[in-house]
Scaffold this motif. Structure first.
Motif, PDB file in Angstrom:
ATOM      1  N   GLY A  92     140.618  14.938 -41.823  1.00  0.00           N
ATOM      2  CA  GLY A  92     141.597  15.993 -41.635  1.00  0.00           C
ATOM      3  C   GLY A  92     141.302  16.850 -40.420  1.00  0.00           C
ATOM      4  N   VAL A  93     140.019  17.187 -40.233  1.00  0.00           N
ATOM      5  CA  VAL A  93     139.636  17.998 -39.071  1.00  0.00           C
ATOM      6  C   VAL A  93     139.854  17.222 -37.776  1.00  0.00           C
ATOM      7  CG1 VAL A  93     137.698  19.128 -37.917  1.00  0.00           C
ATOM      8  CG2 VAL A  93     138.000  19.385 -40.389  1.00  0.00           C
ATOM      9  N   LEU A  94     139.474  15.918 -37.779  1.00  0.00           N
ATOM     10  CA  LEU A  94     139.651  15.101 -36.583  1.00  0.00           C
ATOM     11  C   LEU A  94     141.127  15.007 -36.210  1.00  0.00           C
ATOM     12  CD1 LEU A  94     138.517  13.191 -34.414  1.00  0.00           C
ATOM     13  CD2 LEU A  94     138.740  11.320 -36.063  1.00  0.00           C
ATOM     14  N   GLY A  95     141.998  14.771 -37.179  1.00  0.00           N
ATOM     15  CA  GLY A  95     143.420  14.703 -36.894  1.00  0.00           C
ATOM     16  C   GLY A  95     143.965  16.023 -36.388  1.00  0.00           C
ATOM     17  N   GLY A  96     143.407  17.114 -36.882  1.00  0.00           N
ATOM     18  CA  GLY A  96     143.886  18.429 -36.467  1.00  0.00           C
ATOM     19  C   GLY A  96     143.570  18.770 -35.026  1.00  0.00           C
ATOM     20  N   ALA A  98     143.142  16.158 -32.647  1.00  0.00           N
ATOM     21  CA  ALA A  98     143.403  14.952 -31.864  1.00  0.00           C
ATOM     22  C   ALA A  98     144.347  15.246 -30.698  1.00  0.00           C
ATOM     23  CB  ALA A  98     143.993  13.871 -32.758  1.00  0.00           C
ATOM     24  N   VAL A  99     144.148  14.472 -29.591  1.00  0.00           N
ATOM     25  CA  VAL A  99     144.979  14.673 -28.401  1.00  0.00           C
ATOM     26  C   VAL A  99     145.741  13.407 -28.013  1.00  0.00           C
ATOM     27  CG1 VAL A  99     143.505  16.499 -27.486  1.00  0.00           C
ATOM     28  CG2 VAL A  99     143.015  14.104 -26.908  1.00  0.00           C
ATOM     29  N   ASP A 100     145.465  12.286 -28.706  1.00  0.00           N
ATOM     30  CA  ASP A 100     146.184  11.056 -28.378  1.00  0.00           C
ATOM     31  C   ASP A 100     146.303  10.196 -29.627  1.00  0.00           C
ATOM     32  OD1 ASP A 100     143.652   9.920 -28.711  1.00  0.00           O
ATOM     33  OD2 ASP A 100     143.242   9.902 -26.559  1.00  0.00           O
ATOM     34  N   LEU A 101     147.044   9.090 -29.495  1.00  0.00           N
ATOM     35  CA  LEU A 101     147.303   8.229 -30.643  1.00  0.00           C
ATOM     36  C   LEU A 101     146.032   7.565 -31.192  1.00  0.00           C
ATOM     37  CD1 LEU A 101     149.607   7.262 -32.448  1.00  0.00           C
ATOM     38  CD2 LEU A 101     149.913   5.312 -30.907  1.00  0.00           C
ATOM     39  N   PRO A 102     145.095   7.081 -30.351  1.00  0.00           N
ATOM     40  CA  PRO A 102     143.876   6.488 -30.906  1.00  0.00           C
ATOM     41  C   PRO A 102     143.073   7.453 -31.793  1.00  0.00           C
ATOM     42  CG  PRO A 102     144.126   5.807 -28.632  1.00  0.00           C
ATOM     43  CD  PRO A 102     145.184   6.836 -28.892  1.00  0.00           C
ATOM     44  N   MET A 103     142.978   8.725 -31.403  1.00  0.00           N
ATOM     45  CA  MET A 103     142.268   9.696 -32.233  1.00  0.00           C
ATOM     46  C   MET A 103     142.984   9.902 -33.564  1.00  0.00           C
ATOM     47  SD  MET A 103     140.892  12.696 -29.660  1.00  0.00           S
ATOM     48  CE  MET A 103     140.131  13.579 -31.032  1.00  0.00           C
ATOM     49  N   LEU A 104     144.303   9.915 -33.504  1.00  0.00           N
ATOM     50  CA  LEU A 104     145.071  10.074 -34.740  1.00  0.00           C
ATOM     51  C   LEU A 104     144.888   8.865 -35.658  1.00  0.00           C
ATOM     52  CD1 LEU A 104     148.386  11.588 -33.328  1.00  0.00           C
ATOM     53  CD2 LEU A 104     146.653  12.757 -34.697  1.00  0.00           C
ATOM     54  N   ILE A 105     144.817   7.672 -35.062  1.00  0.00           N
ATOM     55  CA  ILE A 105     144.589   6.470 -35.869  1.00  0.00           C
ATOM     56  C   ILE A 105     143.220   6.538 -36.538  1.00  0.00           C
ATOM     57  CG2 ILE A 105     144.230   3.969 -35.742  1.00  0.00           C
ATOM     58  CD1 ILE A 105     146.341   3.913 -33.514  1.00  0.00           C
ATOM     59  N   ALA A 106     142.205   6.964 -35.770  1.00  0.00           N
ATOM     60  CA  ALA A 106     140.864   7.100 -36.346  1.00  0.00           C
ATOM     61  C   ALA A 106     140.861   8.102 -37.499  1.00  0.00           C
ATOM     62  CB  ALA A 106     139.879   7.534 -35.262  1.00  0.00           C
ATOM     63  N   ALA A 107     141.584   9.201 -37.320  1.00  0.00           N
ATOM     64  CA  ALA A 107     141.661  10.206 -38.385  1.00  0.00           C
ATOM     65  C   ALA A 107     142.320   9.632 -39.634  1.00  0.00           C
ATOM     66  CB  ALA A 107     142.437  11.426 -37.895  1.00  0.00           C
ATOM     67  N   ARG A 108     143.379   8.877 -39.455  1.00  0.00           N
ATOM     68  CA  ARG A 108     144.082   8.295 -40.612  1.00  0.00           C
ATOM     69  C   ARG A 108     143.222   7.244 -41.311  1.00  0.00           C
ATOM     70  NH1 ARG A 108     148.500  10.188 -43.124  1.00  0.00           N
ATOM     71  NH2 ARG A 108     149.586   8.182 -43.197  1.00  0.00           N
ATOM     72  N   VAL A 109     142.417   6.504 -40.546  1.00  0.00           N
ATOM     73  CA  VAL A 109     141.510   5.531 -41.166  1.00  0.00           C
ATOM     74  C   VAL A 109     140.487   6.251 -42.035  1.00  0.00           C
ATOM     75  CG1 VAL A 109     139.664   3.870 -40.698  1.00  0.00           C
ATOM     76  CG2 VAL A 109     141.816   3.735 -39.423  1.00  0.00           C
ATOM     77  N   LEU A 110     139.912   7.331 -41.515  1.00  0.00           N
ATOM     78  CA  LEU A 110     138.948   8.104 -42.305  1.00  0.00           C
ATOM     79  C   LEU A 110     139.605   8.677 -43.561  1.00  0.00           C
ATOM     80  CD1 LEU A 110     136.978  10.034 -39.521  1.00  0.00           C
ATOM     81  CD2 LEU A 110     136.104   8.232 -41.016  1.00  0.00           C
ATOM     82  N   ILE A 111     140.808   9.190 -43.405  1.00  0.00           N
ATOM     83  CA  ILE A 111     141.522   9.739 -44.560  1.00  0.00           C
ATOM     84  C   ILE A 111     141.793   8.640 -45.577  1.00  0.00           C
ATOM     85  CG2 ILE A 111     143.720  10.744 -45.308  1.00  0.00           C
ATOM     86  CD1 ILE A 111     143.719  12.333 -42.664  1.00  0.00           C
ATOM     87  N   ALA A 172     149.451  20.376 -38.752  1.00  0.00           N
ATOM     88  CA  ALA A 172     149.307  20.836 -40.139  1.00  0.00           C
ATOM     89  C   ALA A 172     149.310  19.667 -41.116  1.00  0.00           C
ATOM     90  CB  ALA A 172     150.437  21.807 -40.480  1.00  0.00           C
ATOM     91  N   ALA A 173     149.938  18.538 -40.736  1.00  0.00           N
ATOM     92  CA  ALA A 173     149.954  17.370 -41.613  1.00  0.00           C
ATOM     93  C   ALA A 173     148.552  16.811 -41.824  1.00  0.00           C
ATOM     94  CB  ALA A 173     150.866  16.291 -41.026  1.00  0.00           C
TER      95      ALA A 173
END
Length: 667
Positions: A92-96, A98-111, A172-173
């Motif tokens: 959740g913190v990583l996604g919050g 994040a500055v690009d799509l790869p970081m968001l993907i990593a955050a979703r994998v952790l979640i 916030a998501a």
């Protein structure tokens, strides 16, 4: 051990953290729906590409859910539960930030990894708590609570997400996980007892074998290759599908030879009812999520609504989902709710064909209402069907696989919406989604209608008690009070606290007690309770009583082991304390009854599948005449109670109601 835990084993303090942990996955599955358009704009990619944020979470969850269930069985559900919550916090913190799509993907994998621990660990914690108090099955109200919470969060997620994104932006998501995980971790640490599973002294090879790492790798590889193929459509990537098939074949080959298979292929092949439940759940989730994600994107991009407004449009869907799930929570016949859910899916899909960018919001809400009702009914009914057809000893893994099949459907839903809205979100794309949904709904409906395993028994449930009454009149002429004993078994505070219909059962037990007092029938109270020496005698391999001994639960003299205070004990009553299921198993009860010349037993207790079943079989072997009080006996699973009373017990005993006792003794 905390006294409140002893007296109320399934109290809100125990259930609340489980509900929060188990709903983290559906929360993250649905909240992001209203953030996809904003994310696409923020990171500079087409809206269709954000479908990978949905797919990667489901791919991770599909692999991690049964794996987490296996880890919970090996290392303890509380440890796995807490570890999962911590991983969600990091994601959740990583996604919050994040500055690009790869970081968001990593955050979703952790979640996805972290939230996968919630549901199977919660199911195992509930199972162990039920076992610790001598119940064969967890309380229905607790299981239905898990299902209802999951169904509700899936449905209201877009509404909550819309509000959060509208107020605080798309980040916030992800950041919504922070307060949820902190609270869930604190509650679980304080209110869930520590695991007793031994984790030291085990070799790495033994651990890897128990987890079946190779099976996990093959399954994960097959799913990943399949996802690559699906996301590439309509341009097929044949190499990906070839790899998917190859890994799937390798998975089957290995699992048939594995000592502890990650996916029990033999079980799926031999238990057709379980396999159909998985497939039906996958297709139902496919239908739910295709509409959830497709309609949300369409509301924002084609209909011109903000994320906040789109969330409000979907809010009634969530409320109806909650109401529908609650309405069928105690419905014994799952076939009818499942057929209703399939019909709603078809009707909702047809109705969505007529939606355009000019359709009034009220009409859109009407269409979403159909999907809300379908979501609540389908999720709970499929979980109930799973619980009935899955082997009890594999419930944790089976529960994880139910979610896995659901995630497979969810991955496919992301593919369908990604194809439909590949270039832009439009009315035509939504109508293509609707056509796919009609086909999916038709398949689910046909599967359900023609599934003979789901069909109710030939006997009309409305006449069930009357049939029992007729049977008792025809087979039971009378009882001689001077040769009869009334056995009231396990009416203890802890056991009653885990039963939804406890007061009604207690009232019937009290009526039976009044009959016994009025007719000088010998009263026998049976309790399960342990002293320190008894605890030491319980073997570690005992699936039922090892946890009882480890937790020092049902200690003799403690409040949870006490007889319910509404059942009066008088001089002359026989008080029997046992340390296993049956009333005769570890007691001198047979000698006491034989010495008094008693040869007829009227038995009642909790649960039907525990003390009553065990005592009935033992008493039959000892040549007692047996009458079972059906309405003073209960089980956490109503279907188990019905099957035993209808199908099993009549071969060993006469089935009567408390209202029959007066006539039987008078005769």
């Amino acid at each position: 051990m905390d006294e409140a835990w002893r007296q109320r084993p399934f109290s809100p303090r125990f259930v609340a953290p489980l509900l929060m942990g188990a709903t983290l996955n559906p929360v993250n599955s649905s909240v992001i729906a209203t953030a996809l358009v904003a994310i696409a704009a923020a990171v500079g990619v087409p809206v269709g590409q954000t479908a990978v944020l949905i797919s990667c979470l489901y791919l991770t969850s599909a692999i991690a859910q049964p794996t987490a269930g296996r880890l919970a069985e090996e290392f303890g559900p509380r440890r796995v539960f807490l570890a999962g919550i911590a991983i969600v916090l990091v994601g959740g913190v990583l996604g919050g930030v994040a500055v690009d799509l790869p970081m968001l993907i990593a955050a979703r994998v952790l979640i996805g990894l972290g939230t996968s621990a919630g549901y199977p660990a919660a199911m195992l914690l509930i199972r162990r708590r039920a076992t610790a108090i001598g119940l064969e099955a967890p309380p229905a109200r607790v299981l239905s609570g898990l299902a209802i919470a999951g169904a509700v969060t899936v449905a209201i997620g877009p509404a909550v997400g819309g509000l959060l994104v509208g107020w605080f932006g798309w980040r916030a998501a992800f950041l919504v996980n922070v307060p949820f995980t902190v609270l869930a971790f604190a509650m679980a640490t304080a209110w869930i007892a520590k695991d007793t599973d031994v984790i030291r002294g085990r070799s790495a090879r033994d651990v890897l074998t128990r987890i079946d790492v190779l099976g996990v790798v093959c399954f994960g590889s097959a799913m990943t290759a399949l996802l690559v193929f699906l996301l590439g459509l309509p341009t097929p990537r044949w190499a990906a599908i070839v790899l998917a098939v190859a890994f799937a074949v390798a998975l089957v080959f290995w699992e048939l030879r594995a000592v502890n298979p990650f996916i029990d292929v033999r079980l799926l092949a031999s238990n057709a009812a379980l396999t159909r439940t998985y497939l039906r759940n996958a297709l139902s989730m496919l239908g739910i999520y295709v509409m959830l994600y497709g309609l949300t994107q369409w509301l924002e991009a084609a209909h011109g609504l903000s994320a906040y407004a789109a969330g409000l449009v979907l809010l009634p869907m969530g409320l109806l989902s909650a109401g529908a799930a609650r309405a069928v929570a105690n419905y014994i016949n799952v076939r009818t709710p499942l057929i209703v859910a399939a019909v709603l899916l078809v009707l909702g899909s047809i109705a969505s064909l007529f939606l355009t960018s000019g359709t009034p919001i009220v009409a859109i809400i009407g269409v979403t209402a159909l999907f809300g009702l379908m979501s609540g009914i389908s999720n709970l009914s499929n979980q109930t069907a799973l619980y009935r057809v899955a082997p009890a000893e594999k419930l944790g893994t089976a529960s994880g696989l139910l979610r896995t099949f659901g995630y497979v459907g969810s991955i496919a839903s992301a593919t369908i919406t990604g194809i439909a809205f590949r270039t832009r979100v439009s009315d035509g794309g939504l109508h293509h989604v609707s056509l796919a949904l009609i086909a999916i709904g038709a398949v689910v409906l046909l599967m359900t209608v023609f599934d003979r395993h789901l069909k109710p028994s030939a006997e009309n449930p409305a006449t069930h008690e009357e049939n029992i009454r007729i049977m008792s009149v025809s087979t039971t002429q009378s009882v001689d009070p001077s040769r009869t004993a009334l056995l009231l078994m396990d009416y203890q505070n802890a056991v009653l606290g885990a039963l939804a219909q406890a007061e009604a059962v207690l009232e019937n037990a009290r009526q039976a007690l009044e009959w016994a007092r009025a007719n000088d029938v010998q009263v026998v109270y049976v309790r399960v309770a342990f002293n320190d020496e008894d605890f030491e005698k319980v073997p570690a391999h005992s699936k039922t009583f090892a946890q009882v001994a480890a937790n020092k639960f049902l200690l003799d003299g403690s409040p949870e082991a006490a007889l319910h205070d509404s059942l009066e004990v008088r001089d002359g009553d026989i008080l029997t304390r046992k340390t296993r299921f049956g009333a005769f198993s570890t007691t001198e009860l047979y000698s006491d009854l034989h010495a008094k010349g008693l040869d007829t037993l009227v038995v009642a207790g909790i649960s039907t599948s525990g003390v009553v079943l065990s005592t009935l079989r033992d008493a039959g072997d000892r040549d007692f005449r047996i009458l079972v009080l059906a309405d003073a006996t209960a089980d956490p699973d109503p279907e188990v109670h019905r099957v035993l009373i209808d199908k099993v017990f009549p071969h060993h005993a006469d089935i009567v109601q408390t209202a029959d006792l007066k006539a039987l003794s008078a005769a």
